[in-house]
Design a protein around this motif. Sequence first.
Motif, PDB file in Angstrom:
ATOM      1  N   ALA A 118      34.316  31.749  98.336  1.00  0.00           N
ATOM      2  CA  ALA A 118      33.808  30.964  97.206  1.00  0.00           C
ATOM      3  C   ALA A 118      32.417  30.391  97.509  1.00  0.00           C
ATOM      4  O   ALA A 118      31.523  30.399  96.659  1.00  0.00           O
ATOM      5  N   LEU A 119      32.240  29.893  98.742  1.00  0.00           N
ATOM      6  CA  LEU A 119      30.929  29.335  99.111  1.00  0.00           C
ATOM      7  C   LEU A 119      29.853  30.415  99.169  1.00  0.00           C
ATOM      8  O   LEU A 119      28.696  30.168  98.808  1.00  0.00           O
ATOM      9  N   GLU A 120      30.226  31.606  99.624  1.00  0.00           N
ATOM     10  CA  GLU A 120      29.253  32.711  99.640  1.00  0.00           C
ATOM     11  C   GLU A 120      28.818  33.055  98.219  1.00  0.00           C
ATOM     12  O   GLU A 120      27.622  33.254  97.940  1.00  0.00           O
ATOM     13  N   ILE A 121      29.801  33.175  97.316  1.00  0.00           N
ATOM     14  CA  ILE A 121      29.472  33.473  95.905  1.00  0.00           C
ATOM     15  C   ILE A 121      28.605  32.354  95.318  1.00  0.00           C
ATOM     16  O   ILE A 121      27.612  32.606  94.622  1.00  0.00           O
ATOM     17  N   PHE A 122      28.991  31.111  95.616  1.00  0.00           N
ATOM     18  CA  PHE A 122      28.263  29.962  95.081  1.00  0.00           C
ATOM     19  C   PHE A 122      26.796  29.992  95.535  1.00  0.00           C
ATOM     20  O   PHE A 122      25.866  29.841  94.728  1.00  0.00           O
ATOM     21  N   ASP A 123      26.580  30.187  96.846  1.00  0.00           N
ATOM     22  CA  ASP A 123      25.211  30.189  97.376  1.00  0.00           C
ATOM     23  C   ASP A 123      24.385  31.313  96.784  1.00  0.00           C
ATOM     24  O   ASP A 123      23.202  31.137  96.458  1.00  0.00           O
ATOM     25  N   GLU A 124      25.009  32.482  96.636  1.00  0.00           N
ATOM     26  CA  GLU A 124      24.284  33.627  96.071  1.00  0.00           C
ATOM     27  C   GLU A 124      23.870  33.340  94.631  1.00  0.00           C
ATOM     28  O   GLU A 124      22.740  33.645  94.229  1.00  0.00           O
ATOM     29  N   LEU A 125      24.782  32.772  93.859  1.00  0.00           N
ATOM     30  CA  LEU A 125      24.471  32.476  92.450  1.00  0.00           C
ATOM     31  C   LEU A 125      23.429  31.367  92.322  1.00  0.00           C
ATOM     32  O   LEU A 125      22.538  31.434  91.465  1.00  0.00           O
ATOM     33  N   GLN A 126      23.517  30.341  93.169  1.00  0.00           N
ATOM     34  CA  GLN A 126      22.573  29.233  93.090  1.00  0.00           C
ATOM     35  C   GLN A 126      21.159  29.651  93.474  1.00  0.00           C
ATOM     36  O   GLN A 126      20.185  29.058  93.017  1.00  0.00           O
ATOM     37  N   GLU A 135      34.125  19.316  98.043  1.00  0.00           N
ATOM     38  CA  GLU A 135      33.147  18.413  98.654  1.00  0.00           C
ATOM     39  C   GLU A 135      31.887  19.170  99.064  1.00  0.00           C
ATOM     40  O   GLU A 135      30.756  18.700  98.867  1.00  0.00           O
ATOM     41  N   HIS A 136      32.078  20.383  99.631  1.00  0.00           N
ATOM     42  CA  HIS A 136      30.920  21.225  99.978  1.00  0.00           C
ATOM     43  C   HIS A 136      30.145  21.628  98.725  1.00  0.00           C
ATOM     44  O   HIS A 136      28.897  21.658  98.743  1.00  0.00           O
ATOM     45  N   ILE A 137      30.866  21.946  97.685  1.00  0.00           N
ATOM     46  CA  ILE A 137      30.195  22.321  96.422  1.00  0.00           C
ATOM     47  C   ILE A 137      29.362  21.153  95.902  1.00  0.00           C
ATOM     48  O   ILE A 137      28.206  21.327  95.490  1.00  0.00           O
ATOM     49  N   TYR A 138      29.943  19.961  95.937  1.00  0.00           N
ATOM     50  CA  TYR A 138      29.227  18.777  95.440  1.00  0.00           C
ATOM     51  C   TYR A 138      27.971  18.505  96.272  1.00  0.00           C
ATOM     52  O   TYR A 138      26.918  18.154  95.728  1.00  0.00           O
ATOM     53  N   ASP A 139      28.079  18.695  97.592  1.00  0.00           N
ATOM     54  CA  ASP A 139      26.919  18.482  98.457  1.00  0.00           C
ATOM     55  C   ASP A 139      25.793  19.450  98.108  1.00  0.00           C
ATOM     56  O   ASP A 139      24.612  19.098  98.187  1.00  0.00           O
ATOM     57  N   ARG A 140      26.165  20.679  97.741  1.00  0.00           N
ATOM     58  CA  ARG A 140      25.168  21.693  97.409  1.00  0.00           C
ATOM     59  C   ARG A 140      24.599  21.494  96.003  1.00  0.00           C
ATOM     60  O   ARG A 140      23.410  21.740  95.761  1.00  0.00           O
ATOM     61  N   SER A 141      25.463  21.074  95.070  1.00  0.00           N
ATOM     62  CA  SER A 141      25.035  20.983  93.670  1.00  0.00           C
ATOM     63  C   SER A 141      25.786  19.839  92.978  1.00  0.00           C
ATOM     64  O   SER A 141      26.855  20.043  92.409  1.00  0.00           O
ATOM     65  N   PRO A 142      25.242  18.631  93.005  1.00  0.00           N
ATOM     66  CA  PRO A 142      25.938  17.475  92.421  1.00  0.00           C
ATOM     67  C   PRO A 142      26.225  17.623  90.924  1.00  0.00           C
ATOM     68  O   PRO A 142      27.159  16.998  90.408  1.00  0.00           O
ATOM     69  N   GLN A 143      25.429  18.445  90.222  1.00  0.00           N
ATOM     70  CA  GLN A 143      25.644  18.576  88.777  1.00  0.00           C
ATOM     71  C   GLN A 143      26.793  19.529  88.431  1.00  0.00           C
ATOM     72  O   GLN A 143      27.265  19.549  87.286  1.00  0.00           O
ATOM     73  N   THR A 144      27.232  20.356  89.389  1.00  0.00           N
ATOM     74  CA  THR A 144      28.355  21.262  89.135  1.00  0.00           C
ATOM     75  C   THR A 144      29.659  20.448  89.009  1.00  0.00           C
ATOM     76  O   THR A 144      29.932  19.584  89.851  1.00  0.00           O
ATOM     77  N   LEU A 145      30.443  20.746  87.972  1.00  0.00           N
ATOM     78  CA  LEU A 145      31.706  20.036  87.761  1.00  0.00           C
ATOM     79  C   LEU A 145      32.813  20.697  88.578  1.00  0.00           C
ATOM     80  O   LEU A 145      32.852  21.926  88.710  1.00  0.00           O
ATOM     81  N   ASN A 146      33.731  19.880  89.110  1.00  0.00           N
ATOM     82  CA  ASN A 146      34.801  20.361  89.981  1.00  0.00           C
ATOM     83  C   ASN A 146      36.184  20.006  89.402  1.00  0.00           C
ATOM     84  O   ASN A 146      36.418  18.855  89.007  1.00  0.00           O
ATOM     85  N   ILE A 147      37.055  21.019  89.398  1.00  0.00           N
ATOM     86  CA  ILE A 147      38.444  20.823  88.943  1.00  0.00           C
ATOM     87  C   ILE A 147      39.376  21.341  90.040  1.00  0.00           C
ATOM     88  O   ILE A 147      39.157  22.431  90.592  1.00  0.00           O
ATOM     89  N   MET A 148      40.408  20.568  90.343  1.00  0.00           N
ATOM     90  CA  MET A 148      41.365  20.988  91.360  1.00  0.00           C
ATOM     91  C   MET A 148      42.732  21.231  90.689  1.00  0.00           C
ATOM     92  O   MET A 148      43.170  20.437  89.862  1.00  0.00           O
TER      93      MET A 148
END
Length: 402
Positions: free
Chosen positions: A42-50, A76-89
Motif C-alpha cells: 500500500a505504501l509503495e502504491i501510495f508513494d508512486e501515486l503521490q 499513521e504513515h499515510i498521514y505523515d506523508r499526506s495530511p490531507q488524505t482521508l483515512n478509514i479503518m
Amino acid sequence: MSKPVVICVDDEPLVLESLKIELKRVLGDACLIETAEGSEEALEIFDELQNSEEYEVALVLADYIMPGLKGDELLEHIYDRSPQTLNIMISGQADLEAVSHALRSARLYRYISKPWTPEDINLTIVEAVQRYLQDRKIETQAEQLYSLNQSLEQQIQSRTQELEQKMRELEQLSRLKDEFLHAVTHDLRTPVMGSLLVFRRLQNQACDPIELSRTMIDRIIESNQRQLKLLDSLLAVQLSEHGFTLSGEPLDLAKLVHEIELDLEPILSENQVTIEHSIPSELPLIKADAFQLRRVFENLITNAIKHNPPGITLNICATVEDQFLICKVEDNGIGIPEQECERMFERYQQGSRARRSLGVGLGLYLCRQIIQAHGGQIGVISALNQGAKFWFTLPIYETSST
C-alpha cells in the motif's frame, strides 16, 4: 486538479475484490480504485501515486489486522506523508486503544466495523470522497487567495513606493520652484533697483532739461540687457520643454567656432582669456542648427569666463569617433567639485562656483536640451583646482549616395 484515488488495503483477496467492485459501481470513473494486500504494498502504491502529477490519493481504506504493519500504523504513515488524505479503518477485531491511536496519530476519518454492508461502505466512501474534494477545492481557493493577496500586497507596495517617489519629486520641484522664484526675483530686482536709483538721482536735480552722461547711459543699457538676457533664457527653457524645432543644415564646425571667437573677442580681451583650438579644417560636416549650436559654444565659453578669475586659457577641440563628432571646451581654471558635475545640467542648477553669476542656472540646462535635440550627449569632467572639460557629441552629416 489531479484525479482522486482510493486505495483499499486488506490481506484477504476476496474482500479486496468485493470492495473494488462496489466502489467502482458507486464512484464510477470519478476516482481510480487501487488495491493492496498488505501495508508495504500500500505504501509503495501510495508513494508512486503521490509522485505523479496525474493522480492524488484522496482516501485510504485499510483493514486493522494485517501482516506487518497493522491498519492504524499504516494510516499513521499515510498521514505523515499526506495530511490531507482521508483515512478509514475497517475491522471486526480492533480494540478501542487501536481506534484511539488511529484517531490521534492518523486523523482517522471513520471507523467501520465488520461485517459491513454495501450501504454503509457506499455512504461512507462517497461522503469521504466528496469531503476530500471539497477540502481540496477550499485549499486551492485559499492558495489562490493567498497568491492574489501577495500579488496585491506587492502591487500596493510598488505603488506606494512610486507615490513616495513622486512625492519626493514634487517636493524637489517645489523646492526648485522656490529657489527659482527667489533667483529670478533677485536677478530682475537688482538691475531694476539700479536703474530706479539712477532715475531718482536725476529726478532730484533742479535743472531742466537733465543731462545724462554717456557712462550713465551705458550702465542703464547694460542693466536692461541683463534683464532681457534673463527673460530670453526663461522663454528658451519654456520652449525647450516642448521640444526644439531645429533648422538642420550641413555645417562646417571649424568655421562656426572661428566666427564665435570673433564675436566674443571683446569679452575675451577684457578677461585676458587665451584661446587655443585644434579643430582640423578637414573635419566632416555635421547636420546641425547653426543658431542653436552657437548658443551652446557661447554658453560654455562665457561660463568659463564668469566662473574663473581673469587670465585663463580655453582650449576648443574636436575629433571624430565612430559616427560622431566629439567637441570639447576645456579651461585651466578653478574646476568644479566632482559631486556637482552630475547636476550641472539640471534646470536652475548653479553650483558652488557661481560667485560672479547673476543667472538662474539655465545655461547648461539649455545646452543639454539643444545637444539632445541634435541626437547627441553632453557632460563635464572636472575636480577642484583641475580645470573643467565640457564635452558634447554631434552626429556626422551623411550625404545620400547618388
